[in-house]
Motif scaffolding. Structure first.
Motif, PDB file in Angstrom:
ATOM      1  N   ILE A 111       1.166  -1.415  -0.213  1.00  0.00           N
ATOM      2  CA  ILE A 111       0.265   0.061  -0.357  1.00  0.00           C
ATOM      3  C   ILE A 111       0.952   1.794  -0.008  1.00  0.00           C
ATOM      4  CG2 ILE A 111      -1.400   1.182   1.332  1.00  0.00           C
ATOM      5  CD1 ILE A 111      -2.835  -0.901   1.956  1.00  0.00           C
ATOM      6  N   ARG A 112       0.902   2.611  -0.884  1.00  0.00           N
ATOM      7  CA  ARG A 112       1.574   3.386  -0.996  1.00  0.00           C
ATOM      8  C   ARG A 112       0.763   4.542  -1.050  1.00  0.00           C
ATOM      9  NH1 ARG A 112       4.761   0.607  -6.669  1.00  0.00           N
ATOM     10  NH2 ARG A 112       5.158  -1.293  -5.591  1.00  0.00           N
ATOM     11  N   TYR A 113       1.652   5.290  -0.704  1.00  0.00           N
ATOM     12  CA  TYR A 113       1.018   6.816  -0.340  1.00  0.00           C
ATOM     13  C   TYR A 113       2.249   8.281  -0.748  1.00  0.00           C
ATOM     14  CZ  TYR A 113      -2.558   4.839   2.987  1.00  0.00           C
ATOM     15  OH  TYR A 113      -3.593   3.924   3.462  1.00  0.00           O
ATOM     16  N   PHE A 114       0.987   8.950  -1.134  1.00  0.00           N
ATOM     17  CA  PHE A 114       1.856  10.221  -1.505  1.00  0.00           C
ATOM     18  C   PHE A 114       2.258  10.767  -0.413  1.00  0.00           C
ATOM     19  CE2 PHE A 114      -0.921  10.034  -5.624  1.00  0.00           C
ATOM     20  CZ  PHE A 114      -0.132   9.816  -6.590  1.00  0.00           C
ATOM     21  N   GLU A 115       2.086  10.647   0.733  1.00  0.00           N
ATOM     22  CA  GLU A 115       2.363  11.819   1.877  1.00  0.00           C
ATOM     23  C   GLU A 115       2.349  10.559   2.679  1.00  0.00           C
ATOM     24  OE1 GLU A 115       0.224  15.265   2.971  1.00  0.00           O
ATOM     25  OE2 GLU A 115      -0.075  15.842   0.238  1.00  0.00           O
ATOM     26  N   PHE A 116       3.124  10.464   3.609  1.00  0.00           N
ATOM     27  CA  PHE A 116       3.477  10.247   5.129  1.00  0.00           C
ATOM     28  C   PHE A 116       2.099   9.025   5.738  1.00  0.00           C
ATOM     29  CE2 PHE A 116       4.209   8.538   9.650  1.00  0.00           C
ATOM     30  CZ  PHE A 116       5.579   8.103   9.521  1.00  0.00           C
ATOM     31  N   ILE A 117       1.361   9.268   6.032  1.00  0.00           N
ATOM     32  CA  ILE A 117      -0.030   8.349   6.186  1.00  0.00           C
ATOM     33  C   ILE A 117      -1.085   9.132   5.671  1.00  0.00           C
ATOM     34  CG2 ILE A 117       0.972   7.652   8.018  1.00  0.00           C
ATOM     35  CD1 ILE A 117      -0.482  10.056  10.062  1.00  0.00           C
ATOM     36  N   SER A 118      -1.605   9.961   4.463  1.00  0.00           N
ATOM     37  CA  SER A 118      -2.160   9.829   3.809  1.00  0.00           C
ATOM     38  C   SER A 118      -1.908  10.280   2.353  1.00  0.00           C
ATOM     39  CB  SER A 118      -2.707  11.679   4.472  1.00  0.00           C
ATOM     40  OG  SER A 118      -1.972  12.315   4.639  1.00  0.00           O
ATOM     41  N   GLU A 119      -2.818  10.686   1.790  1.00  0.00           N
ATOM     42  CA  GLU A 119      -3.263  11.115  -0.143  1.00  0.00           C
ATOM     43  C   GLU A 119      -2.480   9.483  -0.293  1.00  0.00           C
ATOM     44  OE1 GLU A 119      -4.285  13.333  -1.209  1.00  0.00           O
ATOM     45  OE2 GLU A 119      -4.417  14.177   0.768  1.00  0.00           O
ATOM     46  N   TYR A 120      -3.797   7.863  -0.424  1.00  0.00           N
ATOM     47  CA  TYR A 120      -3.062   7.636  -1.182  1.00  0.00           C
ATOM     48  C   TYR A 120      -2.766   7.228  -2.691  1.00  0.00           C
ATOM     49  CZ  TYR A 120      -4.932   3.082  -3.692  1.00  0.00           C
ATOM     50  OH  TYR A 120      -5.865   2.035  -3.919  1.00  0.00           O
ATOM     51  N   GLN A 121      -2.064   6.570  -3.257  1.00  0.00           N
ATOM     52  CA  GLN A 121      -1.612   6.556  -3.601  1.00  0.00           C
ATOM     53  C   GLN A 121      -2.011   4.927  -5.009  1.00  0.00           C
ATOM     54  OE1 GLN A 121       2.771   6.816  -4.456  1.00  0.00           O
ATOM     55  NE2 GLN A 121       2.597   7.023  -7.045  1.00  0.00           N
ATOM     56  N   GLN A 122      -1.674   4.145  -4.718  1.00  0.00           N
ATOM     57  CA  GLN A 122      -1.464   2.390  -5.204  1.00  0.00           C
ATOM     58  C   GLN A 122      -1.239   1.686  -4.002  1.00  0.00           C
ATOM     59  OE1 GLN A 122       1.944   1.582  -6.939  1.00  0.00           O
ATOM     60  NE2 GLN A 122       0.763   0.937  -9.007  1.00  0.00           N
ATOM     61  N   GLU A 123      -2.354   0.509  -4.495  1.00  0.00           N
ATOM     62  CA  GLU A 123      -2.161  -0.847  -3.813  1.00  0.00           C
ATOM     63  C   GLU A 123      -1.422  -1.944  -5.249  1.00  0.00           C
ATOM     64  OE1 GLU A 123      -6.017  -2.506  -2.900  1.00  0.00           O
ATOM     65  OE2 GLU A 123      -6.418   0.155  -2.806  1.00  0.00           O
ATOM     66  N   ILE A 124      -0.846  -2.942  -4.583  1.00  0.00           N
ATOM     67  CA  ILE A 124      -0.321  -3.542  -5.902  1.00  0.00           C
ATOM     68  C   ILE A 124      -0.572  -4.912  -5.130  1.00  0.00           C
ATOM     69  CG2 ILE A 124       2.015  -3.271  -5.080  1.00  0.00           C
ATOM     70  CD1 ILE A 124       2.641  -3.549  -7.767  1.00  0.00           C
ATOM     71  N   TYR A 125      -0.562  -5.976  -5.953  1.00  0.00           N
ATOM     72  CA  TYR A 125      -0.702  -7.553  -5.303  1.00  0.00           C
ATOM     73  C   TYR A 125      -0.122  -8.194  -6.283  1.00  0.00           C
ATOM     74  CZ  TYR A 125      -4.888  -6.213  -3.086  1.00  0.00           C
ATOM     75  OH  TYR A 125      -5.920  -4.938  -2.046  1.00  0.00           O
ATOM     76  N   ARG A 126       1.239  -9.091  -5.998  1.00  0.00           N
ATOM     77  CA  ARG A 126       1.721  -9.883  -6.345  1.00  0.00           C
ATOM     78  C   ARG A 126       2.265 -10.991  -6.638  1.00  0.00           C
ATOM     79  NH1 ARG A 126       6.311  -8.083 -10.102  1.00  0.00           N
ATOM     80  NH2 ARG A 126       5.832  -5.844  -9.103  1.00  0.00           N
ATOM     81  N   THR A 127       1.911 -12.075  -7.465  1.00  0.00           N
ATOM     82  CA  THR A 127       2.067 -13.725  -7.032  1.00  0.00           C
ATOM     83  C   THR A 127       2.948 -14.318  -8.294  1.00  0.00           C
ATOM     84  OG1 THR A 127       1.644 -15.329  -5.647  1.00  0.00           O
ATOM     85  CG2 THR A 127       0.699 -14.589  -7.725  1.00  0.00           C
ATOM     86  N   GLY A 128       3.969 -14.834  -7.907  1.00  0.00           N
ATOM     87  CA  GLY A 128       5.072 -15.279  -8.270  1.00  0.00           C
ATOM     88  C   GLY A 128       5.806 -16.941  -7.715  1.00  0.00           C
ATOM     89  N   LEU A 129       6.195 -17.783  -8.731  1.00  0.00           N
ATOM     90  CA  LEU A 129       6.742 -19.436  -8.977  1.00  0.00           C
ATOM     91  C   LEU A 129       8.312 -19.333  -9.174  1.00  0.00           C
ATOM     92  CD1 LEU A 129       6.114 -21.872  -8.463  1.00  0.00           C
ATOM     93  CD2 LEU A 129       5.603 -22.628 -10.750  1.00  0.00           C
ATOM     94  N   THR A 130       8.627 -19.338  -8.470  1.00  0.00           N
ATOM     95  CA  THR A 130      10.122 -19.519  -8.325  1.00  0.00           C
ATOM     96  C   THR A 130      10.696 -21.075  -9.083  1.00  0.00           C
ATOM     97  OG1 THR A 130      10.755 -17.150  -7.491  1.00  0.00           O
ATOM     98  CG2 THR A 130      12.135 -18.972  -7.638  1.00  0.00           C
ATOM     99  N   TYR A 131      11.812 -20.645  -9.903  1.00  0.00           N
ATOM    100  CA  TYR A 131      12.537 -21.957  -9.947  1.00  0.00           C
ATOM    101  C   TYR A 131      14.304 -21.684  -9.331  1.00  0.00           C
ATOM    102  CZ  TYR A 131      14.891 -26.068 -11.968  1.00  0.00           C
ATOM    103  OH  TYR A 131      15.381 -27.082 -12.655  1.00  0.00           O
ATOM    104  N   SER A 132      14.782 -22.697  -8.994  1.00  0.00           N
ATOM    105  CA  SER A 132      16.029 -22.239  -8.941  1.00  0.00           C
ATOM    106  C   SER A 132      16.995 -23.668  -8.903  1.00  0.00           C
ATOM    107  CB  SER A 132      16.537 -22.520  -7.463  1.00  0.00           C
ATOM    108  OG  SER A 132      15.710 -20.856  -6.710  1.00  0.00           O
ATOM    109  N   PRO A 133      17.320 -23.171 -10.041  1.00  0.00           N
ATOM    110  CA  PRO A 133      18.084 -25.120 -10.536  1.00  0.00           C
ATOM    111  C   PRO A 133      19.571 -24.939 -10.505  1.00  0.00           C
ATOM    112  CG  PRO A 133      18.716 -22.859 -11.843  1.00  0.00           C
ATOM    113  CD  PRO A 133      17.852 -22.636 -10.795  1.00  0.00           C
ATOM    114  N   SER A 134      19.775 -24.037  -9.292  1.00  0.00           N
ATOM    115  CA  SER A 134      21.483 -23.359  -8.464  1.00  0.00           C
ATOM    116  C   SER A 134      21.300 -22.807  -7.363  1.00  0.00           C
ATOM    117  CB  SER A 134      22.698 -23.979  -9.597  1.00  0.00           C
ATOM    118  OG  SER A 134      22.569 -21.694  -9.719  1.00  0.00           O
ATOM    119  N   GLU A 135      21.979 -22.592  -6.528  1.00  0.00           N
ATOM    120  CA  GLU A 135      22.063 -21.881  -5.827  1.00  0.00           C
ATOM    121  C   GLU A 135      22.263 -20.103  -6.133  1.00  0.00           C
ATOM    122  OE1 GLU A 135      25.333 -22.138  -2.582  1.00  0.00           O
ATOM    123  OE2 GLU A 135      23.931 -24.356  -1.926  1.00  0.00           O
ATOM    124  N   LYS A 136      23.222 -19.497  -7.119  1.00  0.00           N
ATOM    125  CA  LYS A 136      23.410 -19.121  -7.806  1.00  0.00           C
ATOM    126  C   LYS A 136      21.857 -18.466  -8.535  1.00  0.00           C
ATOM    127  CE  LYS A 136      27.588 -17.940  -8.046  1.00  0.00           C
ATOM    128  NZ  LYS A 136      29.200 -17.009  -8.806  1.00  0.00           N
TER     129      LYS A 136
END
Length: 223
Positions: A50-75
């Motif tokens: 949840i993002r605001y243009f000002e410290f605790i007021s003036e709502y700017q954006q809400e963003i939802y993200r999900t994903g699946l990660t595949y790690s073939p190696s540690e790097k």
């Protein structure tokens, strides 16, 4: 050497804060990010901001993200996922909300520079945007360099720089630079506090970033 690098980074942030910006207020991002290990090579990524243009007021954006990660190696790791966001564009303007659905693909490379833990991330995004019944599809690529330095077992400082390039006539989208720290409460929970300066084509913004990071392990081989 470390103290010199930290000093130079702080000078850079203070210099950017002094520049003229159309957003003189210090906005705030409240963030949750999670990684949930499903098996040795696969993990579920979750995120909510949840993002605001000002410290605790003036709502700017809400963003939802999900994903699946595949790690073939540690790097190396690869992530594919989706994003949904709602953006209030009426701050100091008179425009309707912007709704966006997005696909994204990440390539991550972990590295080590002395005592610094480094991550390179390249992110592609296909963005489907709607505002005032007008629909638009855009594409962009992001490259981010993220580094952290352990102070002790529970505290790390971090810094990053990320550039956004659009597949359009004006290719430059934005550039983000930030500093802050992570505090590890336990094996699963971490606190993030930092500052981010963003340069757009004609403007700048300043953001305080406050977040929690949750890492869980659901593998059968969990000790």
């Amino acid at each position: 050497m470390f103290r010199v690098i930290l000093f130079l980074c702080l000078i850079f942030v203070l210099k950017n804060q002094a520049q003229i910006s159309s957003e003189k207020k210090l906005g705030t991002w409240y963030m949750y990010n999670g990684t949930h290990q499903l098996s040795e090579k696969f993990a579920l990524k979750t995120s909510f901001h949840i993002r605001y243009f000002e410290f605790i007021s003036e709502y700017q954006q809400e963003i939802y993200r999900t994903g699946l990660t595949y790690s073939p190696s540690e790097k190396w790791s690869f992530t594919g996922g989706i994003v949904y966001s709602i953006t209030d564009t009426s701050y100091k303007t008179n425009q309707p909300n912007l709704y966006e659905f997005r696909f994204y693909q990440d390539v991550n490379l972990k590295d080590k520079w002395g005592l610094f833990n480094v991550n390179h991330r390249v992110r592609l995004a296909q963005r489907f945007r709607e505002q005032a019944s007008q629909r638009k599809t855009t594409h962009r690529i992001r490259y981010g360099l993220f580094a952290n330095y352990p102070i002790n077992k529970k505290l790390k400082i971090y810094g990053f720089n990320e550039i956004f390039i659009k597949f359009a006539t004006r290719v430059f989208g934005q550039n983000r630079t930030g500093l802050g720290f992570f505090h590890q409460f336990d094996k699963q929970l971490k606190l993030r506090v930092g500052y981010m300066h963003t340069k757009f084509r004609n403007t700048f913004s300043h953001r305080l970033q406050l977040g929690i990071i949750l890492n869980t392990n659901h593998t059968k081989n969990k000790v």
